[in-house]
Design an enzyme around this catalytic site. Sequence first.
Site: not given
Length: 545
Positions: A12-13, A34, A45, A223, A244, A351, A375, A386, A391
């Site tokens: 659920s991003g 999860k 972000a 996962d 990063h 990152h 992602e 990137r 993203s």
Amino acid sequence: MTVTTDYLVLGSGVAGLTFALDAAEHGEVTIVTKRAADESNTRYAQGGIAAVLGKDDTPEAHIRDTLIAGAGLCHEVVAEICAREGPERIHELIARGAVFDKDERGELSLTREGGHSARRVVHVADATGAEVERALVERVKAHPNIRIFDHHMAIDLITLGQFGGPDTCVGAYVLDDRTSREVAGTQKSHRVETFLARATVLATGGAGKVYLYTTNPDVATGDGVAMAYRAGAEIANMEFYQFHPTCLYHPEAKNFLITEALRGEGGILRLPDGTAFMEQHDPRKDLAPRDIVARAIDFEMKRIGSEYVLLDITHKPPSFIKEHFPTIHAECLKFGIDITTQPIPVVPAAHYMCGGVSTDLHGRTSIPGLWAIGECSFTGLHGANRLASNSLLEGLVFGHRAAKKLAGQITELRQAPYPDVPDWRVGNAVPSDEEVVVAHNWDELRRTMWNYVGIVRSNARLRRAARRISLLQDEIREYYWKHLVTRDMLELRNITTVAELIVGCASARHESRGLHSTIDYPGQSQDLAHDTVMKRGVPPHLRGK
Ligand SMILES: Cc1cc2nc3c(=O)[nH]c(=O)nc-3n(C[C@H](O)[C@H](O)[C@H](O)COP(=O)(O)OP(=O)(O)OC[C@H]3O[C@@H](n4cnc5c(N)ncnc54)[C@H](O)[C@@H]3O)c2cc1C
């Protein structure tokens, strides 16, 4: 229990929620996630989302910047899709309730970030992701066609091939992980449920937890990539992990990123003895690009055997520091570091995962019925590195594209009945009485990856890592079959698979390009401008992009 649904979304991003909202217009959506619904990389972000919205900007310029960052490996067609479709997705996000910063004329405030040739990053101060996640979760929760199962973790994809049928994905086995509430009379449930769907969409995010230091939250354990690999899907370009350069180094600090703006405002990187070192690595010194700074820090840490370096801004007036970096000042104070008088201990941190489950231009993977977005996917957008703020954009664009493609197929997909698949088998598994095995292996894996497969690699280090990962996998396999599954154990199994994939892809790339740097092949090779592909049972190989 068996749950049936048109669309099963795992995660659920930004990617999963965008897909869910679009798909809910033509079908029934079930989201399995999860932890709490808003826990994701998206939520953390900071910078913003890249999209061509400025008067002086063009899609061509955005495409060019993306391709330059990607060091010859971006799939140009994907860069073009994201640059051209990005602005519409931003307007949609605003219509869904996200409130972005505006300028004095009331227009979207656009900032410029490293690698971008124009102002094109929409943002909400330095907490863009939190606002995006808030707006989307609110919408999803209010939608009558969407159900959310939070604190539920997908364990494995269900393919008919597992039961002698065709190689089609029909859903997932899911662990009910609600530990705080009583489930079916037990305090901690080990209940595994079957979720069957017309289409299963992986939106499980990155895998920063594979390294000792990461900016990612605990859910980022790869996962989706691991489940897809076990199910036989193609995985690509896992050697390209973006680090990063500066994350706070403190035993109690978790994932706190020190923005690059601190170097932009005069911060100097020093060894623990106070010596400034960036001049020996790049003429731009502390203002060199992210990957060069990360490599320089890594080199110095390995050279002197230090666990960290220092980032020093004490030469600026305290009022300036507090005004420009209030969050960093406050956060570091919590750990006893006053950045107006003391340098900040920092380490580079994993990152962003540029590789992932390989998809086509609509998010379809190599397994029928299985889709991947965000992602966890590999669309070809990022190539070997990137571009900042691309993203969240990719998650929005591909979440939408996958839902749109499926809208045209759902009526036909509904013609077939849901398949009859067996329940999850517990066998003779018993509750674990030795959690220490899991804790120890987590630690060993993350250290191995950090020391041998981090920012700068070598053939010998990769071989060492491969041997250790293989041993860990043997132990984890044995443990897995003996004990009832827990989230921690499942995540360890997955992250170890991700480690195997990173090492496999890195070993197959005999050059240094973008984020993959090896002392054995320091140059970039024209012949290797290909993707690295891995599939279960097939050795890693390069494929034309
Ligand atoms: C500190 C930080 C700053 C960043 N800044 C920026 C930025 O400024 N601009 C930008 O473009 N990008 C930025 N990024 C990257 C960006 O946030 C992510 O790439 C993006 O949010 C990924 O979105 P996603 O939907 O693919 O995955 P995520 O947002 O990570 O969501 C994944 C979801 O899957 C769930 N999940 C995982 N495994 C399972 C499972 N087995 N079963 C069920 N659910 C599961 C998770 O709980 C989570 O809900 C940043 C990342 C970090 C960590």
